[in-house]
Design a protein around this motif. Structure first.
Motif, mmCIF file in Angstrom:
data_model
loop_
_atom_site.group_PDB
_atom_site.id
_atom_site.type_symbol
_atom_site.label_atom_id
_atom_site.label_comp_id
_atom_site.label_asym_id
_atom_site.label_seq_id
_atom_site.Cartn_x
_atom_site.Cartn_y
_atom_site.Cartn_z
ATOM 1 N N ASP A 709 5.775 -2.788 2.314
ATOM 2 C CA ASP A 709 5.605 -3.527 3.562
ATOM 3 C C ASP A 709 5.534 -2.508 4.693
ATOM 4 O OD1 ASP A 709 5.669 -5.099 5.784
ATOM 5 O OD2 ASP A 709 7.583 -6.076 5.335
ATOM 6 N N ARG A 710 4.453 -2.551 5.463
ATOM 7 C CA ARG A 710 4.274 -1.560 6.523
ATOM 8 C C ARG A 710 5.387 -1.626 7.573
ATOM 9 N NH1 ARG A 710 -0.324 1.271 7.128
ATOM 10 N NH2 ARG A 710 -2.026 0.894 5.650
ATOM 11 N N ALA A 748 0.358 4.631 -0.314
ATOM 12 C CA ALA A 748 0.902 3.956 -1.492
ATOM 13 C C ALA A 748 0.855 2.442 -1.326
ATOM 14 C CB ALA A 748 2.337 4.416 -1.744
ATOM 15 N N ILE A 749 1.167 1.953 -0.108
ATOM 16 C CA ILE A 749 1.118 0.505 0.140
ATOM 17 C C ILE A 749 -0.314 -0.001 0.078
ATOM 18 C CG2 ILE A 749 1.530 -1.283 1.873
ATOM 19 C CD1 ILE A 749 3.907 0.399 2.864
ATOM 20 N N GLU A 750 -1.229 0.699 0.725
ATOM 21 C CA GLU A 750 -2.609 0.223 0.841
ATOM 22 C C GLU A 750 -3.374 0.329 -0.472
ATOM 23 O OE1 GLU A 750 -6.668 1.174 3.443
ATOM 24 O OE2 GLU A 750 -4.783 2.221 3.881
ATOM 25 N N HIS A 751 -3.185 1.427 -1.214
ATOM 26 C CA HIS A 751 -3.994 1.659 -2.406
ATOM 27 C C HIS A 751 -3.247 1.392 -3.705
ATOM 28 C CE1 HIS A 751 -7.012 3.363 0.224
ATOM 29 N NE2 HIS A 751 -6.132 4.236 0.699
ATOM 30 N N PRO A 757 2.509 -7.274 -3.363
ATOM 31 C CA PRO A 757 3.363 -7.145 -2.168
ATOM 32 C C PRO A 757 4.825 -6.907 -2.495
ATOM 33 C CG PRO A 757 2.802 -9.438 -2.569
ATOM 34 C CD PRO A 757 2.002 -8.631 -3.543
ATOM 35 N N PHE A 758 5.213 -7.013 -3.791
ATOM 36 C CA PHE A 758 6.609 -6.829 -4.167
ATOM 37 C C PHE A 758 6.864 -5.438 -4.762
ATOM 38 C CE2 PHE A 758 5.623 -11.348 -4.613
ATOM 39 C CZ PHE A 758 6.506 -11.865 -3.675
ATOM 40 N N GLY A 759 5.875 -4.550 -4.662
ATOM 41 C CA GLY A 759 6.051 -3.210 -5.202
ATOM 42 C C GLY A 759 7.095 -2.412 -4.423
ATOM 43 N N MET A 760 7.651 -1.392 -5.071
ATOM 44 C CA MET A 760 8.679 -0.539 -4.473
ATOM 45 C C MET A 760 8.175 0.909 -4.428
ATOM 46 S SD MET A 760 11.075 -2.616 -3.657
ATOM 47 C CE MET A 760 12.352 -1.422 -3.207
ATOM 48 N N ILE A 761 8.572 1.612 -3.370
ATOM 49 C CA ILE A 761 8.181 3.009 -3.170
ATOM 50 C C ILE A 761 9.458 3.824 -3.008
ATOM 51 C CG2 ILE A 761 6.933 4.614 -1.675
ATOM 52 C CD1 ILE A 761 5.241 2.156 -0.800
ATOM 53 N N ASP A 762 9.570 4.907 -3.783
ATOM 54 C CA ASP A 762 10.737 5.783 -3.732
ATOM 55 C C ASP A 762 10.408 7.014 -2.894
ATOM 56 O OD1 ASP A 762 12.157 4.084 -5.427
ATOM 57 O OD2 ASP A 762 11.334 5.052 -7.220
ATOM 58 N N ARG A 779 4.570 3.068 -8.299
ATOM 59 C CA ARG A 779 4.169 2.710 -9.661
ATOM 60 C C ARG A 779 3.035 1.689 -9.650
ATOM 61 N NH1 ARG A 779 9.226 3.934 -9.101
ATOM 62 N NH2 ARG A 779 10.235 5.369 -10.578
ATOM 63 N N GLY A 780 2.238 1.753 -8.606
ATOM 64 C CA GLY A 780 1.101 0.846 -8.488
ATOM 65 C C GLY A 780 -0.106 1.362 -9.241
ATOM 66 N N THR A 781 -1.211 0.670 -9.079
ATOM 67 C CA THR A 781 -2.458 1.015 -9.777
ATOM 68 C C THR A 781 -3.499 1.427 -8.748
ATOM 69 O OG1 THR A 781 -1.955 -0.617 -11.485
ATOM 70 C CG2 THR A 781 -4.229 0.196 -11.357
ATOM 71 N N TRP A 782 -3.827 2.719 -8.723
ATOM 72 C CA TRP A 782 -4.864 3.248 -7.833
ATOM 73 C C TRP A 782 -6.210 3.143 -8.532
ATOM 74 C CZ3 TRP A 782 -3.907 6.581 -3.267
ATOM 75 C CH2 TRP A 782 -2.568 6.551 -2.865
ATOM 76 N N ARG A 783 -7.215 2.757 -7.789
ATOM 77 C CA ARG A 783 -8.567 2.668 -8.358
ATOM 78 C C ARG A 783 -9.254 4.021 -8.215
ATOM 79 N NH1 ARG A 783 -10.261 -3.144 -5.604
ATOM 80 N NH2 ARG A 783 -8.871 -4.426 -6.853
#
Length: 825
Positions: A709-710, A748-751, A757-762, A779-783
């Motif tokens: 979340d920005r 990390a949020i954008e890509h 929207p429930f992802g976490m960033i360390d 731990r998201g998925t970047w294209r």
């Protein structure tokens, strides 16, 4: 000696078997036919060679009979060794189906194993025909009885129907059940609006469903005006007398149409009879109604008219009662909320769609004006604004006429002779223009205006009370010292106009000793607020390097002896040695402080406890407790409004607070207390909430986990900037690290979490004498490769700000950034 009787002819057993009046079959246990008599062969047309050894009994049955044989016949025979009078249709050699009744007996050998099945087959053709005739006669009798019941039921339904809608529903279905009509429709006369409108139909595609004036030349309006029965038997007759029915009759293929006026008395009593509606029903093809049927039709019109008259009186009474209940309910609902905006919002929620298709409240009591609306579509804005201005200026309600382009009513919201604003509503078409509805809306606006004015006055008084409350709380918190940081939060009771007795304070006793205090004075109002201010001043006066918490509480006991209003007040007092990292605390009847060390679960500090100030019972011996705290520890002091609820135990409140406090272990200190209050208390709470939270020392390693979340980036920046300053990282280096970290998190949020929207960033930051290193992991998925996806301005800023930037896609995406330190001059 009795002589043996002999028949006058010879009885041949084989002949008796072959030509018995029933069929005989002998089959093996699996159903294979091994013997059959001639009678069965004659009935079915098979030869013995067709069946014996080649066919099973079940093979001669219809598909349904085969299923029944498998699911019922065979299991019953195995269980009971015999079955009786089972009905099967046997398929003959020419495809005919022979109705039969079957009896079977299962013979077993000496060991009890099935050996043969002997089956007797009876021809049930005549019995089946007899049953059909009986069934037909029964159906005829039932149809006659049903017609009688239908006529009785129509009268009973009309007598029992209390509302106009229920009467219309009962009447519209009567022609179909009583006379076999193909479709029917009912039209009712609205004398107040001078219109006729369709209300129910068994086939909506067959009629003209738009409302019509009572003066319309259409057939329904003419019958309603004349009040006499019309039966149209052909299209030619319709063309001569009622041309508007021609197209409908041709399109639907209905050649007979009956138009029945629904009157309050016999048609020949013109002086007292009133036509309340028209029932139109039609038949497929030509249908001639007998004199008896016509008498029943006329009787139906009279009964329906009388039922409608009675229902309209009931509807009017019920409608008035509903409106009274609605007004009482909306008054109670508005009284449940005290604030102006929530009260206006609740008013609109109650009005649309319960009363109006669209509703809007516009209040000229603030800047900008308060506007709440619901429903749709919205009327023309220009015409609506013009009408709202006129009503607000004149204070007179406005209701639309039939030819008005603005189809909503506008009423002033007045209270104590002042116009607060306007209430605009668009009623459903069937309610517009009715005098009773106008009176209802005027009363509704009067009640709403008074309720909204009361809410405005409440907010005004509440704001004054809260301003006074905040002025009595502690002033500016101590800060600017890297050894600690303080965060406070005060939240007044949602529905209280008086100031409360909850308070907090934080001050430096000496350059190396910090004092924190939270207290709660009994009661509310000016006296409680005054006492709160006196206690705060007393705490500051008694605090010293030599005294300590226990002696300070003893001094407050002596103070309470002179200030009776402070008796039974509770206090939690803490002194922190900033140089040695030691905390000393004492609680006088107050809730225990909550400690969160860098490692481990939160802990309530239950030592150093004694009774409330000035208590004449309980433990009055004032004690204190000392404890060493590692750097990075957080200590929370709070009042009972944070955790106490009537709906749960105090233990549950402690558990919830500890859990939420632990969950926010890595959250930035700014906003921590407010976040706890939002989660545990919400906005509609019955008690004041005071909190003060202190963070001791500086974490050697900054570790934070934030949501995708920005809005979280700003809090992270503030936390990271304070941490870097505490480690003496110079401003230029620190700002570069903060910028690079913000951009990496934003990427990390954008890509990485664009669809999550429930992802976490360390975020992990470390500092050494040589450099600052920040690692951002998602731990998201970047294209595609990170350098391709994030090759915009963000990645350029990161590389310009940091000396080294590395990307790792092993487990999610990790960006490691490093910048060398330059000592501040």
């Amino acid at each position: 000696m009795t002589q043996e009787l002999r028949p006058p002819w010879d009885e041949n057993p084989d002949d008796l078997y072959e030509h018995a009046p029933c069929g005989y079959l002998t089959t093996l246990p699996d159903g294979t036919i091994v013997r059959v008599n001639q009678t069965f062969l004659s009935w079915t047309g098979y030869t013995r060679g067709d069946l014996v050894g080649h066919r099973r009994f079940r093979d001669l049955l219809t598909p349904g009979g085969q299923i029944y044989h498998e699911t019922h016949y065979a299991p019953l025979l195995r269980m009971q060794d015999e079955v009786h009078e089972l009905a099967f249709d046997v398929v003959c050699s020419d495809g005919r189906q022979l109705p039969t009744l079957v009896n079977s007996v299962l013979a077993r050998d000496e060991a009890g194993q099935p050996r043969t099945i002997r089956t007797t087959v009876f021809n049930a053709t005549e019995r089946r025909q007899y049953e059909k005739e009986l069934l037909l006669a029964r159906q005829v009798a039932e149809a006659s009885e049903r017609r009688v019941r239908v006529l009785q039921q129509i009268v009973a339904d009309l007598a029992a129907a209390p509302t106009e809608a229920e009467v219309a529903e009962a009447v519209v279905r009567a022609p179909e059940s009583a006379f076999g009509a193909a479709s029917s429709s009912i039209y009712l006369v609205d004398t107040e609006r001078d219109t006729i409108h369709a209300v129910a139909s068994t086939d909506p595609t067959t009629g003209n469903w738009d409302d019509m004036p009572r003066s319309s030349p259409r057939a329904v309006a003419r019958v309603a005006e004349r009040g006499d029965l019309h039966v149209i038997g052909s299209v030619a007759e319709a063309r001569e007398h009622f041309p508007d029915l021609v197209d409908t009759m041709r399109r639907s293929g209905r050649n007979t149409v009956v138009l029945l006026p629904l009157t309050t008395g016999p048609a020949d009593e013109q002086s007292g009879a009133e036509t309340l509606g028209v029932l139109a029903f039609s038949f497929k093809g030509e249908r001639t109604l007998t004199d008896g049927e016509l008498r029943v039709v006329r009787l139906l019109g009279q009964q329906a008219g009388q039922a409608l008259d009675r229902a309209r009186l009931y509807d009017d009474l019920h409608h008035r009662e509903e409106r009274a209940v609605f007004l009482a309910g909306i008054t109670r609902a508005l009284d449940e909320v005290h604030r102006l905006l929530p009260r206006a919002r609740r008013l609109i929620e109650r009005l649309a769609p319960a009363v109006a298709d669209w509703a809007e409240v516009r209040l000229q009591v603030g800047t900008p004006p308060i506007v709440e609306s619901s429903g749709g579509p919205r009327p023309d804005e220009e015409m609506l604004s013009r009408r709202l201005g006129k009503v607000a200026a004149s204070g007179e309600p406005w209701f639309p006429a039939e030819d008005d382009h603005l189809d909503c009513s506008v009423l002033p919201l007045t209270a104590r002779g002042l116009v607060l604003g306007t209430l605009a509503l668009r009623l459903p078409p069937d309610r517009q223009g009715a005098a009773a509805e106008r009176a209802f809306l005027i009363e509704l606006a009067d009640r709403a205006g008074l309720a909204l004015e009361n809410a405005r006055l409440y907010e005004q008084e509440r704001q004054i009370a809260h301003t006074l409350q905040r002025s009595l709380l502690a002033g500016e918190m101590p800060g600017g010292d890297p050894r600690f940081a303080v965060e406070t939060h005060y939240q007044p009771a949602a529905q209280e106009l008086e100031v409360g007795g909850d308070w907090f304070d934080a001050f430096l006793i000496s350059p190396d000793k910090l004092a924190l205090v939270v207290g709660d004075v009994v009661g509310r109002g000016i006296e409680a607020a005054t006492t709160m201010g006196q206690l705060r001043s007393a705490v500051r006066a008694l605090a010293s390097n030599e005294a300590g918490p226990a002696l300070l509480i003893e001094g407050l006991d002596r103070f309470v002896e002179r200030v009776e209003s402070a008796r039974m007040a509770t206090v939690a007092y803490v002194e922190i040695d900033l140089a040695g990292g030691e905390v000393t605390f004492s609680c006088a009847g107050h809730l225990p402080p909550l400690l969160q060390e860098p490692a481990g679960a939160p802990e309530y500090l239950l030592q150093g406890r004694s009774a409330a100030l000035g208590s004449r019972a309980g433990n009055r011996v004032r004690t204190e407790h000392r404890r060493k705290l590692p750097a990075g520890s957080r200590l929370l002091l709070y009042t009972d409004g944070l955790i106490e609820r009537r709906s749960r135990s105090i233990e549950k409140g402690f558990e919830l607070l500890a859990r939420e406090y632990a969950r926010r272990r890595d959250a930035p200190l700014p906003g921590l207390a407010a976040g706890l209050a939002d989660t545990l208390v919400g906005r509609e709470h019955a008690d004041d909430v005071c909190m003060i939270c202190v963070t001791l020392g500086t974490e050697e390693r900054l570790e934070r986990s934030i949501g995708a979340d920005r809005m979280q980036i700003a809090l992270l920046r503030a936390d990271l900037r304070a941490w870097l300053a505490a480690h003496d990282v110079d401003v230029e280096c620190g700002e570069a690290v903060v910028l690079a970290c913000s951009e990496a998190v934003a990427n990390a949020i954008e890509h990485g979490y664009r669809d999550d929207p429930f992802g976490m960033i360390d975020v992990v930051a470390t500092v050494t004498d040589e450099a600052v290193e920040v690692r951002v992991t998602d731990r998201g998925t970047w294209r595609g490769p990170v350098t391709d996806v994030a090759r915009g301005r963000g990645l350029q800023l990161i590389r310009e700000s940091m000396d080294q930037v590395l990307f790792d896609r092993t487990d999610g995406t990790t960006v490691t950034m490093r910048r060398g330190r330059r000592e501040a001059s």
